[in-house]
Design a protein around this motif. Structure first.
Motif, PDB file in Angstrom:
ATOM      1  N   ALA A  50       0.870  -1.332  -0.078  1.00  0.00           N
ATOM      2  CA  ALA A  50      -0.170  -0.166   0.045  1.00  0.00           C
ATOM      3  C   ALA A  50       0.971   1.282   0.024  1.00  0.00           C
ATOM      4  N   ALA A  51       0.635   2.192  -1.009  1.00  0.00           N
ATOM      5  CA  ALA A  51       1.436   3.306  -0.915  1.00  0.00           C
ATOM      6  C   ALA A  51       0.348   4.541  -1.173  1.00  0.00           C
ATOM      7  N   LEU A  66       2.473   2.795   3.482  1.00  0.00           N
ATOM      8  CA  LEU A  66       1.728   2.796   4.539  1.00  0.00           C
ATOM      9  C   LEU A  66       1.771   1.250   5.139  1.00  0.00           C
ATOM     10  N   ASP A  67       2.689   0.586   4.702  1.00  0.00           N
ATOM     11  CA  ASP A  67       2.300  -1.004   5.362  1.00  0.00           C
ATOM     12  C   ASP A  67       3.885  -0.871   6.175  1.00  0.00           C
ATOM     13  N   HIS A  68       4.502   0.266   6.051  1.00  0.00           N
ATOM     14  CA  HIS A  68       5.820   0.414   7.020  1.00  0.00           C
ATOM     15  C   HIS A  68       5.764   1.539   7.970  1.00  0.00           C
ATOM     16  N   ILE A  69       5.744   1.175   9.047  1.00  0.00           N
ATOM     17  CA  ILE A  69       5.276   2.372   9.917  1.00  0.00           C
ATOM     18  C   ILE A  69       6.578   2.633  10.828  1.00  0.00           C
ATOM     19  N   ALA A  70       7.104   3.699  10.869  1.00  0.00           N
ATOM     20  CA  ALA A  70       8.303   4.240  11.637  1.00  0.00           C
ATOM     21  C   ALA A  70       7.807   4.639  13.066  1.00  0.00           C
ATOM     22  N   CYS A  77       4.621   7.244  12.075  1.00  0.00           N
ATOM     23  CA  CYS A  77       4.083   7.524  10.867  1.00  0.00           C
ATOM     24  C   CYS A  77       4.909   6.860   9.653  1.00  0.00           C
ATOM     25  N   PRO A  78       4.190   6.629   8.611  1.00  0.00           N
ATOM     26  CA  PRO A  78       4.842   5.706   7.540  1.00  0.00           C
ATOM     27  C   PRO A  78       6.088   6.271   6.939  1.00  0.00           C
ATOM     28  N   VAL A  79       6.997   5.290   6.461  1.00  0.00           N
ATOM     29  CA  VAL A  79       8.028   5.792   5.821  1.00  0.00           C
ATOM     30  C   VAL A  79       7.750   6.319   4.605  1.00  0.00           C
ATOM     31  N   GLN A  80       8.840   7.535   4.461  1.00  0.00           N
ATOM     32  CA  GLN A  80       8.498   7.965   2.974  1.00  0.00           C
ATOM     33  C   GLN A  80       9.425   7.594   2.084  1.00  0.00           C
ATOM     34  N   LEU A 126      12.893   8.475   7.238  1.00  0.00           N
ATOM     35  CA  LEU A 126      12.441   7.791   8.421  1.00  0.00           C
ATOM     36  C   LEU A 126      12.459   6.269   8.503  1.00  0.00           C
ATOM     37  N   ALA A 127      13.422   5.836   7.406  1.00  0.00           N
ATOM     38  CA  ALA A 127      13.429   4.281   7.577  1.00  0.00           C
ATOM     39  C   ALA A 127      14.184   3.672   8.657  1.00  0.00           C
TER      40      ALA A 127
END
Length: 292
Positions: A50-51, A66-70, A77-80, A126-127
């Motif tokens: 999901a993006a 959206l599937d990767h939350i920092a 928030c989601p990683v960008q 943010l990863a």
């Protein structure tokens, strides 16, 4: 093999910062337009899940994974994932030292730097807050999406590790899972120590995931065996979130293969070759060089 002589320079503070961005430079012969917003979004979703495109203009495109939350102390928030517009590429910053360790496309390296005059830069944001394996997989999913979105890309340069890889090799890889990060995000370097029979092999790029780089200072062994050992050990460290403690041992190499009959001691030290960083030094027993 390069015959150039380089000075050891641990005062040079340039280099990857632990947990720093996974920064990808795509190199092109001709200018390239930013792909269509809908196409970019669908291709991102195909590879990363999901993006949501939260910015898109002539200068950049940004996607929330959206599937990767920092998660941080004060929220989450989601990683960008960011993709910049096409810009001119002048090859600045690529000195002889960096080029000497671009083992993946030695035959094409000079041609790429001569013919490619344009670049597109992409990076994660943010990863660093993600779990190790999650970030490793997301960054290489992002890479796969970029390879599909930019079919005229000639080569990818991975700034965190200094690897230059032909785009066709990125598109055709058959690697699965986190080993993709080892392939594209970790560089095993090789140096002869001038005036001696000693060699040094180390890795760059593991610190992006807050994992230790490796270092081998040795003599009288085929360096290709040690390169393979380094890639295998880096893969093990990534898959197991670095279980190795100071003073523990790992299987060594006999006749080109990892063997339990030979145990090499691991010790955390400062790197011998720039960039300055902590490394896991592998003492190769009777093949080891230098004092520890």
């Amino acid at each position: 093999m390069s015959n150039k002589v380089f000075q050891q320079n641990l005062d040079d503070k340039k280099g990857p910062q632990p947990g720093g961005p996974y920064l990808i430079q795509m190199l092109f012969k001709e200018p390239v337009a930013m792909p269509d917003k809908e196409k970019m979004t669908s291709t991102m979703e195909k590879h990363i899940g999901a993006a949501e495109c939260f910015c898109y203009d002539s200068k950049m495109a940004g996607f929330a994974a959206l599937d990767h939350i920092a998660e941080f102390k004060d929220g989450k928030c989601p990683v960008q994932l960011m993709v910049m517009k096409c810009d001119k590429f002048k090859g600045k910053g690529f000195d002889a030292f960096l080029k000497s360790q671009m083992w993946d496309c030695q035959e094409d390296r000079d041609r790429i730097f001569r013919e490619c005059r344009y670049q597109v830069i992409a990076t994660d944001m943010l990863a660093a807050a993600l779990p190790t394996l999650e970030r490793a997989n997301l960054d290489t999913d992002f890479l796969d999406a970029l390879a599909e979105l930019y079919p005229t890309c000639e080569a990818f340069y991975f700034q965190n590790c200094g690897k230059l890889i032909l785009a066709e090799d990125v598109r055709s890889h058959q690697i699965e899972g986190p080993d993709r990060f080892i392939r594209f995000g970790v560089n095993v370097r090789f140096f002869n120590i001038q005036g001696t029979e000693d060699m040094l092999i180390d890795t760059v790029g593991m610190s992006t995931l807050y994992l230790p780089d490796l270092q081998y200072h040795f003599h009288d062994m085929d360096p290709n065996w040690v390169v393979n050992h380094a890639y295998n050990l880096a893969s093990y460290i990534l898959a197991n979130d670095n279980p190795i403690k100071d003073g523990e041992t790992v299987d060594g190499v006999e006749d080109g293969r990892m063997s339990r009959n030979l145990q090499w001691t691991c010790q955390y030290e400062d790197a011998l070759i720039q960039p300055p960083r902590a490394v896991l030094d592998i003492h190769m027993g009777t093949f080891a060089s230098g004092g520890r």
